[in-house]
Write a protein that holds these residues in place. Structure first.
Motif, PDB file in Angstrom:
ATOM      1  N   THR A  41       0.835  -1.205   0.000  1.00 30.57           N
ATOM      2  CA  THR A  41       0.000   0.000   0.000  1.00 30.57           C
ATOM      3  C   THR A  41       0.870   1.255   0.000  1.00 30.57           C
ATOM      4  N   TYR A  42       0.243   2.381  -0.230  1.00 28.83           N
ATOM      5  CA  TYR A  42       0.890   3.697  -0.212  1.00 28.83           C
ATOM      6  C   TYR A  42       2.079   3.783  -1.178  1.00 28.83           C
ATOM      7  N   ASN A  43       1.940   3.161  -2.338  1.00 25.85           N
ATOM      8  CA  ASN A  43       2.967   3.293  -3.371  1.00 25.85           C
ATOM      9  C   ASN A  43       2.794   4.626  -4.084  1.00 25.85           C
ATOM     10  N   SER A  44       3.881   5.207  -4.516  1.00 24.22           N
ATOM     11  CA  SER A  44       3.844   6.485  -5.221  1.00 24.22           C
ATOM     12  C   SER A  44       3.048   6.353  -6.516  1.00 24.22           C
ATOM     13  N   VAL A  45       2.321   7.411  -6.883  1.00 29.10           N
ATOM     14  CA  VAL A  45       1.600   7.407  -8.157  1.00 29.10           C
ATOM     15  C   VAL A  45       2.571   7.463  -9.336  1.00 29.10           C
ATOM     16  N   ALA A  46       3.832   7.766  -9.049  1.00 33.37           N
ATOM     17  CA  ALA A  46       4.862   7.805 -10.102  1.00 33.37           C
ATOM     18  C   ALA A  46       5.670   6.517 -10.145  1.00 33.37           C
ATOM     19  N   THR A  47       5.169   5.458  -9.513  1.00 34.97           N
ATOM     20  CA  THR A  47       5.932   4.214  -9.454  1.00 34.97           C
ATOM     21  C   THR A  47       6.058   3.554 -10.826  1.00 34.97           C
ATOM     22  N   THR A  48       7.096   2.766 -10.980  1.00 39.26           N
ATOM     23  CA  THR A  48       7.226   1.876 -12.129  1.00 39.26           C
ATOM     24  C   THR A  48       6.761   0.495 -11.673  1.00 39.26           C
ATOM     25  N   ALA A  49       6.580  -0.417 -12.595  1.00 39.50           N
ATOM     26  CA  ALA A  49       6.229  -1.800 -12.261  1.00 39.50           C
ATOM     27  C   ALA A  49       7.297  -2.705 -12.845  1.00 39.50           C
ATOM     28  N   PHE A  73      -1.362  -3.952  -5.984  1.00 37.53           N
ATOM     29  CA  PHE A  73      -0.791  -2.945  -5.084  1.00 37.53           C
ATOM     30  C   PHE A  73      -1.634  -1.686  -5.175  1.00 37.53           C
ATOM     31  N   SER A  74      -1.602  -0.882  -4.133  1.00 42.64           N
ATOM     32  CA  SER A  74      -2.395   0.348  -4.152  1.00 42.64           C
ATOM     33  C   SER A  74      -1.499   1.565  -4.036  1.00 42.64           C
ATOM     34  N   THR A  75      -1.988   2.656  -4.597  1.00 45.98           N
ATOM     35  CA  THR A  75      -1.250   3.922  -4.561  1.00 45.98           C
ATOM     36  C   THR A  75      -1.716   4.770  -3.382  1.00 45.98           C
ATOM     37  N   SER A  76      -0.894   5.735  -3.032  1.00 46.11           N
ATOM     38  CA  SER A  76      -1.211   6.625  -1.910  1.00 46.11           C
ATOM     39  C   SER A  76      -2.381   7.525  -2.269  1.00 46.11           C
ATOM     40  N   PRO A  77      -3.202   7.884  -1.268  1.00 47.79           N
ATOM     41  CA  PRO A  77      -4.278   8.851  -1.541  1.00 47.79           C
ATOM     42  C   PRO A  77      -3.688  10.227  -1.807  1.00 47.79           C
ATOM     43  N   SER A  78      -4.424  11.039  -2.526  1.00 56.61           N
ATOM     44  CA  SER A  78      -3.958  12.399  -2.816  1.00 56.61           C
ATOM     45  C   SER A  78      -4.486  13.353  -1.761  1.00 56.61           C
ATOM     46  N   GLY A  79      -4.036  14.578  -1.808  1.00 57.09           N
ATOM     47  CA  GLY A  79      -4.520  15.596  -0.892  1.00 57.09           C
ATOM     48  C   GLY A  79      -3.473  15.966   0.132  1.00 57.09           C
ATOM     49  N   THR A 100      11.162  -3.889 -16.487  1.00 61.44           N
ATOM     50  CA  THR A 100      10.493  -2.762 -15.841  1.00 61.44           C
ATOM     51  C   THR A 100       9.713  -1.955 -16.868  1.00 61.44           C
ATOM     52  N   VAL A 101       8.480  -1.605 -16.512  1.00 59.66           N
ATOM     53  CA  VAL A 101       7.670  -0.736 -17.367  1.00 59.66           C
ATOM     54  C   VAL A 101       7.365   0.554 -16.612  1.00 59.66           C
ATOM     55  N   THR A 102       7.254   1.639 -17.368  1.00 53.99           N
ATOM     56  CA  THR A 102       6.982   2.956 -16.794  1.00 53.99           C
ATOM     57  C   THR A 102       5.697   3.505 -17.389  1.00 53.99           C
ATOM     58  N   PRO A 103       4.683   3.762 -16.557  1.00 47.54           N
ATOM     59  CA  PRO A 103       3.445   4.336 -17.085  1.00 47.54           C
ATOM     60  C   PRO A 103       3.695   5.667 -17.810  1.00 47.54           C
ATOM     61  N   ALA A 104       2.895   5.927 -18.843  1.00 48.96           N
ATOM     62  CA  ALA A 104       3.052   7.153 -19.627  1.00 48.96           C
ATOM     63  C   ALA A 104       2.686   8.392 -18.818  1.00 48.96           C
ATOM     64  N   SER A 105       1.852   8.235 -17.805  1.00 43.25           N
ATOM     65  CA  SER A 105       1.508   9.340 -16.900  1.00 43.25           C
ATOM     66  C   SER A 105       1.313   8.772 -15.503  1.00 43.25           C
ATOM     67  N   SER A 106       1.222   9.639 -14.525  1.00 44.20           N
ATOM     68  CA  SER A 106       1.075   9.185 -13.140  1.00 44.20           C
ATOM     69  C   SER A 106      -0.160   8.308 -12.983  1.00 44.20           C
ATOM     70  N   LEU A 107      -0.045   7.311 -12.122  1.00 45.64           N
ATOM     71  CA  LEU A 107      -1.182   6.448 -11.830  1.00 45.64           C
ATOM     72  C   LEU A 107      -2.205   7.215 -10.993  1.00 45.64           C
ATOM     73  N   SER A 108      -3.438   6.757 -10.997  1.00 43.50           N
ATOM     74  CA  SER A 108      -4.474   7.376 -10.169  1.00 43.50           C
ATOM     75  C   SER A 108      -4.162   7.138  -8.700  1.00 43.50           C
ATOM     76  N   ALA A 109      -4.458   8.136  -7.881  1.00 43.90           N
ATOM     77  CA  ALA A 109      -4.212   8.018  -6.446  1.00 43.90           C
ATOM     78  C   ALA A 109      -5.258   7.121  -5.797  1.00 43.90           C
ATOM     79  N   ASP A 110      -4.871   6.503  -4.676  1.00 44.96           N
ATOM     80  CA  ASP A 110      -5.778   5.693  -3.864  1.00 44.96           C
ATOM     81  C   ASP A 110      -6.510   4.642  -4.714  1.00 44.96           C
TER      82      ASP A 110
END
Length: 195
Positions: free
Chosen positions: A70-78, A170-176, A131-141
């Motif tokens: 949990t709480y992975n960065s929205v800028a994470t790679t996979a 895996f889940s990304t961190s919430p925004s805010g 390793t793959v890198t998303p083209a843009s940030s992943l959605s939060a939470d």
């Protein structure tokens, strides 16, 4: 051939189960000193699998971010690591839209759509980790699952025994943002001043 066909011979054997491309630059000229209109690159060709007695299918040994983390960065790679060196040409991903194409996929909606990646998977660790890198940030939470599908294969052309999909994801961190308020106390319970 009247100087119209040229052959390049590699100095050593090419790597098995790998895609190679040929590029001819615009510095090439004909006998009248006319240059090639533009650089030309072939679609490429893939070399055959290595001759080997290896008949063991590869397996997935780890993934990053870890499943159920949990709480992975929205800028994470996979990333995913296999039990042996893989044929790099068999590990592909979607770089054009959100369809679930390619053998390495990432999705937040059970693979109805997939995350668009910025480029092809990057190989490391002697072609065991990709390793793959998303083209843009992943959605939060949001929870994301990884899927690996055929025709992923090792350098002896043994294919992944079965499709491999992360169970939980895996889940990304919430925004805010927010503010933490309170006081700091000494061991005896008195407020610490100046904090």
């Amino acid at each position: 051939d009247n100087d119209t066909t040229f052959t390049a011979t590699p100095d050593s054997n090419l790597i098995a189960a790998k895609t190679f491309k040929t590029k001819v630059t615009d510095s090439v000229q004909d006998t009248d000193n006319n240059s090639l209109a533009s650089t030309y690159t072939t679609n490429g060709f893939t070399t055959a699998c290595s001759l080997s007695t290896d008949t063991t299918p590869p397996t997935v040994t780890s993934g990053s971010p870890r499943d159920n983390s949990t709480y992975n960065s929205v800028a994470t790679t996979a990333a995913v690591t296999f039990s042996e060196a893989m044929a790099t040409s068999s590990i592909t991903t979607n770089t054009s839209d959100t369809t679930c194409s390619g053998s390495f996929q990432l999705s937040s909606d059970n693979f109805s759509t997939c995350i668009k990646m910025s480029a092809a998977p990057v190989a490391s660790n002697d072609n065991k980790t990709f390793t793959v890198t998303p083209a843009s940030s992943l959605s939060a939470d949001t929870t994301f699952r990884r899927r690996l599908t055929s025709p992923i294969a090792d350098t002896s052309c043994n294919v992944l025994a079965s499709d491999n999909t992360s169970i939980v994801g895996f889940s990304t961190s919430p925004s805010g943002s927010g503010t933490i308020t309170g006081s700091v106390q000494k061991q005896n319970g008195d407020a610490l001043s100046g904090v």
